[in-house]
Design a protein around this motif. Structure first.
Motif, PDB file in Angstrom:
ATOM      1  N   LEU A  55       0.811  -1.218   0.000  1.00 25.80           N
ATOM      2  CA  LEU A  55       0.000   0.000   0.000  1.00 25.80           C
ATOM      3  C   LEU A  55       0.845   1.268   0.000  1.00 25.80           C
ATOM      4  O   LEU A  55       0.330   2.355   0.283  1.00 25.80           O
ATOM      5  N   VAL A  59      -4.900   6.395   3.717  1.00 22.85           N
ATOM      6  CA  VAL A  59      -6.138   5.935   4.353  1.00 22.85           C
ATOM      7  C   VAL A  59      -6.432   6.864   5.526  1.00 22.85           C
ATOM      8  O   VAL A  59      -5.562   7.114   6.363  1.00 22.85           O
ATOM      9  N   ARG A 102      -4.625   1.308  12.504  1.00 22.26           N
ATOM     10  CA  ARG A 102      -3.513   2.101  11.964  1.00 22.26           C
ATOM     11  C   ARG A 102      -2.222   1.286  11.924  1.00 22.26           C
ATOM     12  O   ARG A 102      -1.504   1.296  10.911  1.00 22.26           O
ATOM     13  N   LEU A 112      -2.338  -1.221   9.037  1.00 18.44           N
ATOM     14  CA  LEU A 112      -2.240  -0.603   7.709  1.00 18.44           C
ATOM     15  C   LEU A 112      -0.840  -0.057   7.447  1.00 18.44           C
ATOM     16  O   LEU A 112      -0.339  -0.126   6.314  1.00 18.44           O
ATOM     17  N   GLN A 160       1.424  -2.467   6.035  1.00 23.17           N
ATOM     18  CA  GLN A 160       1.184  -2.714   4.617  1.00 23.17           C
ATOM     19  C   GLN A 160       1.719  -1.576   3.747  1.00 23.17           C
ATOM     20  O   GLN A 160       1.587  -1.611   2.528  1.00 23.17           O
ATOM     21  N   ALA A 205       0.813   1.766   4.025  1.00 27.22           N
ATOM     22  CA  ALA A 205      -0.093   2.907   3.852  1.00 27.22           C
ATOM     23  C   ALA A 205       0.313   4.079   4.736  1.00 27.22           C
ATOM     24  O   ALA A 205       0.890   3.902   5.809  1.00 27.22           O
ATOM     25  N   VAL A 231      -1.394   6.641   7.075  1.00 24.12           N
ATOM     26  CA  VAL A 231      -2.668   6.647   7.787  1.00 24.12           C
ATOM     27  C   VAL A 231      -2.841   7.969   8.512  1.00 24.12           C
ATOM     28  O   VAL A 231      -1.930   8.426   9.215  1.00 24.12           O
ATOM     29  N   SER A 291      -8.971  -3.945   8.340  1.00 28.24           N
ATOM     30  CA  SER A 291      -7.726  -3.735   7.595  1.00 28.24           C
ATOM     31  C   SER A 291      -7.686  -4.586   6.337  1.00 28.24           C
ATOM     32  O   SER A 291      -7.348  -4.083   5.260  1.00 28.24           O
ATOM     33  N   ILE A 349      -9.861  -3.157   3.660  1.00 31.66           N
ATOM     34  CA  ILE A 349      -9.274  -1.967   3.044  1.00 31.66           C
ATOM     35  C   ILE A 349      -8.162  -2.382   2.069  1.00 31.66           C
ATOM     36  O   ILE A 349      -8.075  -1.867   0.947  1.00 31.66           O
ATOM     37  N   VAL A 350      -7.287  -3.290   2.512  1.00 34.44           N
ATOM     38  CA  VAL A 350      -6.200  -3.747   1.665  1.00 34.44           C
ATOM     39  C   VAL A 350      -6.743  -4.374   0.385  1.00 34.44           C
ATOM     40  O   VAL A 350      -6.263  -4.109  -0.722  1.00 34.44           O
TER      41      VAL A 350
END
Length: 333
Positions: free
Chosen positions: A112, A117, A172, A175, A178, A180, A182, A324, A327-328
């Protein structure tokens, strides 16, 4: 979160670039998920829910005296509401931060990387001390409504605002692993709020690839399960959701499917006709969003069985994991 007068829209066609939602049904919830397996053939019901009862004054006192725990989950999490950070560490400002988001540092690597996000922890632990501020009306396009509310609580006094901050912080951490970036609408770092219109603007200004508002419901005892709230098609005043209805639905479907699989929780038995999906046009956070956004009501805090889940640190970690992974899945396509 209050639940009143959801609307229903026909389900828009899915974009071909993404595969169909797969829901893993586990044996303990097989009966409850019968409706879920046929959601693709059923339009949203638009059922009206039961309004939340306001937390008693003694529950508000409990919120004010809450304990403080680490912002990020640890392996030593213990079950119960006392392992959640309620964010009540003093009024650090007047609640007006000019639509600025609390932000994490972007991760260096991960699938990500480059994605933003925004996580919107519902309500605020300090809201009950600022009733005048949160009661003022703001324009959400279709009408005017309260800036924010105090949220609900379990019968034992564990507040929705405590729950949403804890799950959001866990989310958070997942993510960021991954890759992202946040951002939060609030992180227990402001006295109250933000208002629902400001929450929407934070996601919009961030150019978020996805926004998720984390909540828990406060319906009648016996009403159980989670549901994901999707924006309806709105074009009124400052609200125009037409461009985000499709991607928001896809985001919501991905989250709902993964939430079932990871937590083992069933979709709501009181709204959504077993699909776990509900469309609403009365929420400012959705009406004013210009980026894909959904709300998730993770369970009903006023039901004793759901309350035993939301007050468990282990279950809250599963809830964060399910959100999560949804979202992923959405962001990776």
């Amino acid at each position: 979160m209050s639940y009143a007068f959801p609307d229903s829209d026909p389900r828009p066609p899915r974009r071909s670039r993404r595969g169909p939602l797969t829901v893993a049904v586990v044996a303990p919830v097989a009966a409850a998920l019968a409706g879920w397996l046929v959601w693709q053939a059923v339009a949203d019901s638009g059922d009206g829910g039961t309004p939340k009862a306001a937390p008693p004054s003694q529950q508000q006192s409990s919120a004010a005296a809450g304990t403080t725990a680490p912002a990020s989950p640890t392996a030593s999490d213990r079950d119960g509401p006392d392992d959640a950070d309620d964010g009540t560490d003093g009024d650090k400002n007047d609640g007006n931060q000019g639509d600025e988001a609390s932000s994490s540092a972007p991760a260096a690597t991960g699938p990500l990387k480059g994605k933003v996000v925004v996580i919107d922890p519902g309500h605020n632990p300090g809201n009950f001390r600022h009733t005048a501020e949160i009661s003022r009306l703001v324009d959400i396009g279709t009408h005017r409504k309260e800036c924010d509310t105090t949220g609900t609580s379990t019968n034992a006094g564990y507040t929705e605002a405590q729950f949403t901050l804890d799950v959001s912080r866990r989310l958070r951490a997942l993510l960021e692993k991954q890759g992202a970036t946040v951002r939060f609408t609030q992180d227990g770092d402001r006295a109250w709020g933000p208002c629902v219109d400001e929450r929407a603007r934070i996601g919009n200004k961030a150019g978020a690839d996805a926004v998720v508002s984390v909540h828990a419901d406060g319906s009648a005892a016996g009403n159980r399960g989670f549901h994901v709230i999707l924006p309806g098609s709105v074009k009124a005043g400052a609200a125009d959701t037409r461009a985000i209805v499709g991607p928001s639905r896809e985001l919501g479907e991905r989250i709902a499917g993964n939430f079932v699989r990871v937590t083992g929780s069933a979709p709501s038995n009181y709204v959504g006709n077993g699909t776990g999906l509900v469309v609403r046009r009365d929420l400012g956070g959705l009406n004013l969003s210009t980026v894909p956004k959904v709300f998730i009501e993770c369970g009903n805090m006023r039901d004793s069985k759901d309350a035993s889940l939301v007050t468990s640190g282990a279950w809250r970690q599963k809830a964060a994991q399910g959100i999560s992974e949804g979202i992923v899945s959405f962001l990776r396509g």
